[in-house]
Design a protein around this motif. Sequence first.
Motif, PDB file in Angstrom:
ATOM      1  N   MET A  97      48.726  71.962 -15.235  1.00 56.81           N
ATOM      2  CA  MET A  97      48.466  71.878 -13.795  1.00 56.81           C
ATOM      3  C   MET A  97      49.779  71.718 -13.033  1.00 56.81           C
ATOM      4  O   MET A  97      50.578  70.829 -13.318  1.00 56.81           O
ATOM      5  N   THR A  98      49.987  72.557 -12.040  1.00 56.69           N
ATOM      6  CA  THR A  98      51.156  72.472 -11.171  1.00 56.69           C
ATOM      7  C   THR A  98      50.925  71.429 -10.090  1.00 56.69           C
ATOM      8  O   THR A  98      49.922  71.488  -9.368  1.00 56.69           O
ATOM      9  N   ILE A  99      51.840  70.478  -9.970  1.00 57.80           N
ATOM     10  CA  ILE A  99      51.682  69.428  -8.961  1.00 57.80           C
ATOM     11  C   ILE A  99      52.806  69.437  -7.928  1.00 57.80           C
ATOM     12  O   ILE A  99      52.898  68.519  -7.111  1.00 57.80           O
ATOM     13  N   ASP A 100      53.645  70.432  -7.972  1.00 56.59           N
ATOM     14  CA  ASP A 100      54.726  70.562  -6.999  1.00 56.59           C
ATOM     15  C   ASP A 100      54.787  72.008  -6.540  1.00 56.59           C
ATOM     16  O   ASP A 100      55.021  72.897  -7.362  1.00 56.59           O
ATOM     17  N   PRO A 101      54.493  72.284  -5.253  1.00 50.65           N
ATOM     18  CA  PRO A 101      54.251  71.315  -4.178  1.00 50.65           C
ATOM     19  C   PRO A 101      52.812  70.810  -4.188  1.00 50.65           C
ATOM     20  O   PRO A 101      51.951  71.373  -4.880  1.00 50.65           O
ATOM     21  N   TRP A 102      52.555  69.770  -3.387  1.00 47.57           N
ATOM     22  CA  TRP A 102      51.216  69.192  -3.299  1.00 47.57           C
ATOM     23  C   TRP A 102      50.962  68.751  -1.867  1.00 47.57           C
ATOM     24  O   TRP A 102      51.849  68.209  -1.213  1.00 47.57           O
ATOM     25  N   ALA A 103      49.742  68.986  -1.394  1.00 42.82           N
ATOM     26  CA  ALA A 103      49.364  68.563  -0.050  1.00 42.82           C
ATOM     27  C   ALA A 103      47.945  68.050  -0.062  1.00 42.82           C
ATOM     28  O   ALA A 103      47.126  68.445  -0.904  1.00 42.82           O
ATOM     29  N   VAL A 104      47.642  67.149   0.862  1.00 45.12           N
ATOM     30  CA  VAL A 104      46.301  66.591   1.022  1.00 45.12           C
ATOM     31  C   VAL A 104      45.856  66.833   2.452  1.00 45.12           C
ATOM     32  O   VAL A 104      46.582  66.494   3.401  1.00 45.12           O
ATOM     33  N   GLU A 105      44.681  67.413   2.607  1.00 46.68           N
ATOM     34  CA  GLU A 105      44.130  67.655   3.937  1.00 46.68           C
ATOM     35  C   GLU A 105      43.129  66.559   4.279  1.00 46.68           C
ATOM     36  O   GLU A 105      42.236  66.252   3.484  1.00 46.68           O
ATOM     37  N   VAL A 106      43.272  65.973   5.454  1.00 42.37           N
ATOM     38  CA  VAL A 106      42.330  64.972   5.959  1.00 42.37           C
ATOM     39  C   VAL A 106      41.653  65.573   7.186  1.00 42.37           C
ATOM     40  O   VAL A 106      42.316  65.958   8.154  1.00 42.37           O
ATOM     41  N   SER A 107      40.328  65.661   7.138  1.00 42.91           N
ATOM     42  CA  SER A 107      39.595  66.380   8.183  1.00 42.91           C
ATOM     43  C   SER A 107      38.295  65.657   8.498  1.00 42.91           C
ATOM     44  O   SER A 107      38.022  64.570   8.011  1.00 42.91           O
ATOM     45  N   GLY A 108      37.478  66.300   9.316  1.00 46.99           N
ATOM     46  CA  GLY A 108      36.178  65.748   9.663  1.00 46.99           C
ATOM     47  C   GLY A 108      36.258  64.844  10.878  1.00 46.99           C
ATOM     48  O   GLY A 108      36.952  65.150  11.863  1.00 46.99           O
ATOM     49  N   LEU A 109      35.581  63.711  10.806  1.00 43.49           N
ATOM     50  CA  LEU A 109      35.431  62.828  11.951  1.00 43.49           C
ATOM     51  C   LEU A 109      36.633  61.895  12.097  1.00 43.49           C
ATOM     52  O   LEU A 109      36.552  60.679  11.924  1.00 43.49           O
ATOM     53  N   VAL A 110      37.760  62.507  12.413  1.00 43.38           N
ATOM     54  CA  VAL A 110      38.991  61.769  12.693  1.00 43.38           C
ATOM     55  C   VAL A 110      39.586  62.322  13.989  1.00 43.38           C
ATOM     56  O   VAL A 110      39.370  63.479  14.336  1.00 43.38           O
ATOM     57  N   LEU A 111      40.337  61.479  14.680  1.00 45.14           N
ATOM     58  CA  LEU A 111      40.917  61.908  15.948  1.00 45.14           C
ATOM     59  C   LEU A 111      42.026  62.927  15.744  1.00 45.14           C
ATOM     60  O   LEU A 111      42.194  63.851  16.549  1.00 45.14           O
ATOM     61  N   VAL A 120      42.959  66.764  -3.255  1.00 53.14           N
ATOM     62  CA  VAL A 120      43.549  67.685  -2.284  1.00 53.14           C
ATOM     63  C   VAL A 120      42.842  67.635  -0.933  1.00 53.14           C
ATOM     64  O   VAL A 120      43.369  68.156   0.048  1.00 53.14           O
ATOM     65  N   SER A 121      41.649  67.015  -0.878  1.00 58.64           N
ATOM     66  CA  SER A 121      40.896  67.005   0.371  1.00 58.64           C
ATOM     67  C   SER A 121      40.183  65.669   0.549  1.00 58.64           C
ATOM     68  O   SER A 121      39.541  65.170  -0.382  1.00 58.64           O
ATOM     69  N   ILE A 122      40.311  65.111   1.754  1.00 58.85           N
ATOM     70  CA  ILE A 122      39.596  63.894   2.152  1.00 58.85           C
ATOM     71  C   ILE A 122      38.951  64.192   3.494  1.00 58.85           C
ATOM     72  O   ILE A 122      39.637  64.558   4.460  1.00 58.85           O
ATOM     73  N   LYS A 123      37.634  64.050   3.557  1.00 58.91           N
ATOM     74  CA  LYS A 123      36.910  64.400   4.779  1.00 58.91           C
ATOM     75  C   LYS A 123      35.998  63.259   5.190  1.00 58.91           C
ATOM     76  O   LYS A 123      35.221  62.753   4.372  1.00 58.91           O
ATOM     77  N   LEU A 133      48.993  66.758   4.969  1.00 54.29           N
ATOM     78  CA  LEU A 133      50.247  66.091   4.656  1.00 54.29           C
ATOM     79  C   LEU A 133      50.763  66.562   3.307  1.00 54.29           C
ATOM     80  O   LEU A 133      50.023  66.574   2.328  1.00 54.29           O
ATOM     81  N   ASN A 134      52.030  66.936   3.256  1.00 50.97           N
ATOM     82  CA  ASN A 134      52.689  67.098   1.975  1.00 50.97           C
ATOM     83  C   ASN A 134      52.830  65.734   1.328  1.00 50.97           C
ATOM     84  O   ASN A 134      52.848  64.701   2.007  1.00 50.97           O
ATOM     85  N   LEU A 135      52.933  65.719   0.007  1.00 49.40           N
ATOM     86  CA  LEU A 135      52.958  64.450  -0.709  1.00 49.40           C
ATOM     87  C   LEU A 135      54.077  63.551  -0.221  1.00 49.40           C
ATOM     88  O   LEU A 135      53.878  62.344  -0.036  1.00 49.40           O
ATOM     89  N   GLU A 136      55.266  64.112   0.014  1.00 43.63           N
ATOM     90  CA  GLU A 136      56.382  63.273   0.425  1.00 43.63           C
ATOM     91  C   GLU A 136      56.137  62.647   1.788  1.00 43.63           C
ATOM     92  O   GLU A 136      56.548  61.511   2.043  1.00 43.63           O
ATOM     93  N   ASP A 137      55.430  63.358   2.689  1.00 45.77           N
ATOM     94  CA  ASP A 137      55.104  62.787   3.990  1.00 45.77           C
ATOM     95  C   ASP A 137      54.000  61.749   3.870  1.00 45.77           C
ATOM     96  O   ASP A 137      53.997  60.747   4.577  1.00 45.77           O
ATOM     97  N   LEU A 138      53.063  62.008   2.980  1.00 42.98           N
ATOM     98  CA  LEU A 138      51.975  61.057   2.759  1.00 42.98           C
ATOM     99  C   LEU A 138      52.508  59.711   2.300  1.00 42.98           C
ATOM    100  O   LEU A 138      52.028  58.655   2.711  1.00 42.98           O
ATOM    101  N   LEU A 139      53.538  59.735   1.446  1.00 45.39           N
ATOM    102  CA  LEU A 139      54.092  58.495   0.912  1.00 45.39           C
ATOM    103  C   LEU A 139      55.109  57.860   1.838  1.00 45.39           C
ATOM    104  O   LEU A 139      55.544  56.737   1.594  1.00 45.39           O
ATOM    105  N   SER A 140      55.478  58.558   2.898  1.00 43.76           N
ATOM    106  CA  SER A 140      56.479  58.026   3.810  1.00 43.76           C
ATOM    107  C   SER A 140      56.018  56.703   4.405  1.00 43.76           C
ATOM    108  O   SER A 140      54.902  56.568   4.893  1.00 43.76           O
TER     109      SER A 140
END
Length: 326
Positions: free
Chosen positions: A102-116, A247-250, A121-128
């Motif tokens: 499994m390739t883990i670089d690059p990696w991003a997580v999308e946060v969607s749904g009922l959020v303002l 990879v996805s949080i909704k 976010l790329n992983l490095e930004d997520l951990l910032s």
Amino acid sequence: MSRRFVVPKIDSSEITPESVYLNRRELMRAAGLGLSTMALAAAPLTAASTGSAPRPLDFTSPEGEQFSSSEQKTPYADITAYNNFYEFGTDKDDPARYAKEMTIDPWAVEVSGLVLKPGKLNLEDLLSGFDLEERIYRLRCVEAWSMVVPWIGFPLADLLQRFQPLSTAKYVEFRTLYRRSEMRGTRSFGSIIDWPYREGLRLDEAMHPLTLIAVGLYGKTLPHQNGAPLRLVVPWKYGFKSIKSIVSIKLVDRQPATSWQSLAPREYGFYSNVNPAVDHPRWSQKFERRLPSSLFRPNRIPTRMFNGYEEQVAELYRGMDLSKYY
């Protein structure tokens, strides 16, 4: 007045027998992110991009000791060799053998749904903004077998708050990476799961400070077979709610369908709390097998309600029939 939960600081020397810990720069380099600067030392993301920066945690209160297990840690070899990760096969040793594909670089997580402020976010930004040297948790984790794992991570709530959940959000839905070319378990004839793998929590469960996003264990970056580069850890539901390689949080207003609940609703309910009083249809949950264990030396111990975290989480289920909402 609601009770304020805190998480304790545990010295590295108490968590791992390794003589030298990887520092934060090495932690990120080992994750394969190839950063030219330290993501964990970078300035937090601005409110304009993804909401407010992560809140600091209070490590000073003795009340925080309730979140740490004093039990003996499970050896690193057992934690990384005995896993459930069906994307790579159904045998316990399949993830350790095949997850490296499994390739883990690059990696991003999308946060969607009922959020303002939905976004990706790329992983490095997520951990910032997270100081992972201050985020070591020793937690009991259990299913039919159990472990005591020194995780490195941060509360899921810290991440969700950056996207500003709306008042209409009631649940959180997670999805795992789905990449058939790298996940041989998803290509198997008669695959038992409708990919991608899906999991869910009630919002108050997700916002509880014991609910973690783990990015490492034992002072190392998270191995592929344990859900690299980031996974969910809900210690009172471990083994049931342990979605990996997210990879996805909704955020949604209705209870999401989870993979195991969809596959076998009589055996796997939405809540999936560790509860010795509610047997699985095919086996008793009154006992667990603590690793390391063998045929001739079975390390069999009684299962505790909510995996020993009853004091911290029982209030979430006040008034619920836990044999019905299993």
